[in-house]
Design an enzyme around this catalytic site. Structure first.
Site, PDB file in Angstrom:
ATOM      1  CG  ASN A   3      -1.721   1.241   1.394  1.00  0.00           C
ATOM      2  OD1 ASN A   3      -1.799   2.052   0.482  1.00  0.00           O
ATOM      3  ND2 ASN A   3      -2.346   1.416   2.559  1.00  0.00           N
ATOM      4  CD1 TRP A   4       4.029   1.315  -2.447  1.00  0.00           C
ATOM      5  CD2 TRP A   4       4.289   2.485  -4.341  1.00  0.00           C
ATOM      6  NE1 TRP A   4       5.097   0.784  -3.126  1.00  0.00           N
ATOM      7  CE2 TRP A   4       5.280   1.478  -4.297  1.00  0.00           C
ATOM      8  CE3 TRP A   4       4.253   3.337  -5.442  1.00  0.00           C
ATOM      9  CZ2 TRP A   4       6.229   1.315  -5.298  1.00  0.00           C
ATOM     10  CZ3 TRP A   4       5.194   3.158  -6.446  1.00  0.00           C
ATOM     11  CH2 TRP A   4       6.174   2.165  -6.363  1.00  0.00           C
ATOM     12  CE  LYS A   5      -0.236   3.489   4.691  1.00  0.00           C
ATOM     13  NZ  LYS A   5      -0.259   3.629   6.119  1.00  0.00           N
ATOM     14  CD  GLU A  65      -4.019  -2.020   7.587  1.00  0.00           C
ATOM     15  OE1 GLU A  65      -2.899  -2.307   7.170  1.00  0.00           O
ATOM     16  OE2 GLU A  65      -4.583  -0.939   7.312  1.00  0.00           O
ATOM     17  CG  HIS A 120      -6.199   2.377   5.155  1.00  0.00           C
ATOM     18  ND1 HIS A 120      -5.755   3.299   6.066  1.00  0.00           N
ATOM     19  CD2 HIS A 120      -5.188   1.490   4.999  1.00  0.00           C
ATOM     20  CE1 HIS A 120      -4.524   2.977   6.444  1.00  0.00           C
ATOM     21  NE2 HIS A 120      -4.155   1.875   5.798  1.00  0.00           N
ATOM     22  N   GLY A 176       1.990   2.617  11.002  1.00  0.00           N
ATOM     23  CA  GLY A 176       3.017   3.657  10.907  1.00  0.00           C
ATOM     24  C   GLY A 176       3.719   3.997  12.206  1.00  0.00           C
ATOM     25  N   GLY A 191       2.600  -1.021   4.396  1.00  0.00           N
ATOM     26  CA  GLY A 191       2.656   0.390   3.994  1.00  0.00           C
ATOM     27  C   GLY A 191       4.091   0.829   3.781  1.00  0.00           C
ATOM     28  N   GLY A 192       4.628   1.527   4.775  1.00  0.00           N
ATOM     29  CA  GLY A 192       5.973   2.103   4.693  1.00  0.00           C
ATOM     30  C   GLY A 192       7.018   1.172   4.085  1.00  0.00           C
ATOM     31  CB  SER A 217       4.429  -1.290  12.239  1.00  0.00           C
ATOM     32  OG  SER A 217       4.077   0.049  12.470  1.00  0.00           O
TER      33      SER A 217
END
Ligand code: PGA
Length: 245
Positions: A6-8, A163, A94, A169, A227-228, A206
């Site tokens: 998920n690149w957001k 989540e 989300h 994050g 994500g990150g 995370s």
């Protein structure tokens, strides 16, 4: 196992080069036990689609409007539009969208419209830290799931991504015992209350190439929403590799 990037709201044309290694990795890997899904921002979907042709990477989007085809909704994209450009999965619910006003009812409509347009759904749900401290997690999750699934027919098109909001994050992940209990609880509810034969329940929050060693021990997890750590191909590939070592 599903590995979903998920690149957001990150990434431009240059960042597309970073998936060259992932494409190579997916082609060389003899392991057939995983699916790689990339959800870049809308602006990159089309270019991404062209780039991943003949690779094992599947294209996903990060959200859609609840109206199924078109309408006067400035700034929005429908599930039909996504489908037409080669998107196969869409993230819905989300917490970063819930926190800016997306309701359970919106989520329910988005799921229905996506199913109508033959998309698969990555449905996100999770509790806040306050709810966790009050031992309210299970109740909150069931409420989110029930509202999202109200009147939904083809539920087997949905991946359920747990989540916890406090872990997104932040570098924090739940204790293995807690996570295993929660995933078990959700899976059993999906089987017993929502008549899903083989519900797929993922974890997100995370996930990185270090803590994956711990997370992979929880065998009932069917994949990860990342994500990150998905923005650098090396981290993403390491997560996939380490899951199977
Ligand atoms: P994170 O994000 O891996 O950066 O915590 C996960 C997500 O929001 O899906």
């Amino acid at each position: 196992m599903y590995f979903i990037a998920n690149w957001k709201m990150f990434g431009d044309i240059k960042s597309l080069n970073s998936i060259n290694n992932v494409i190579k990795f997916s082609k060389l890997s003899k392991n057939k036990k995983f699916k790689l899904i990339y959800c870049p921002p809308y602006t990159l979907l089309n270019t991404f689609y062209k780039k991943i042709q003949n690779s094992k990477i599947i294209l996903g989007a990060q959200n859609c409007h609840h109206e199924e085809s078109s309408g006067p909704y400035t700034g929005s994209i429908s599930s039909k539009m996504l489908k037409k450009i080669g998107v196969k999965y869409v993230i819905i619910g989300h917490s970063e969208n819930r926190s800016t006003g997306e309701t359970d009812d919106d989520i329910n409509k988005k799921i229905k419209s996506s199913i109508k347009n033959n998309l698969n759904i990555i449905f996100c749900f999770g509790e806040t830290l306050k709810q966790k401290r009050k031992k309210d997690t299970n109740r909150v999750l069931i409420r989110q799931i029930s509202r999202a699934l109200k009147g939904v027919k083809k539920k087997d098109r949905i991946l359920f991504a747990y989540e916890p909001i406090w872990s997104i994050g932040t570098g924090l992940i739940p204790k293995s015992k807690d996570l295993s209990q929660t995933i078990n609880f959700v899976k059993n509810k999906l089987k017993n209350n929502f008549r899903l034969k083989f519900p797929k329940v993922l974890y997100g929050g995370s996930v990185n190439s270090n803590n994956i060693q711990k997370l992979k021990e929880i065998k009932i997890i069917d994949g990860f929403l990342i994500g990150g750590a998905s923005q650098k191909s090396k981290n993403f590939i390491d997560i996939v590799k380490k899951t199977f070592i």
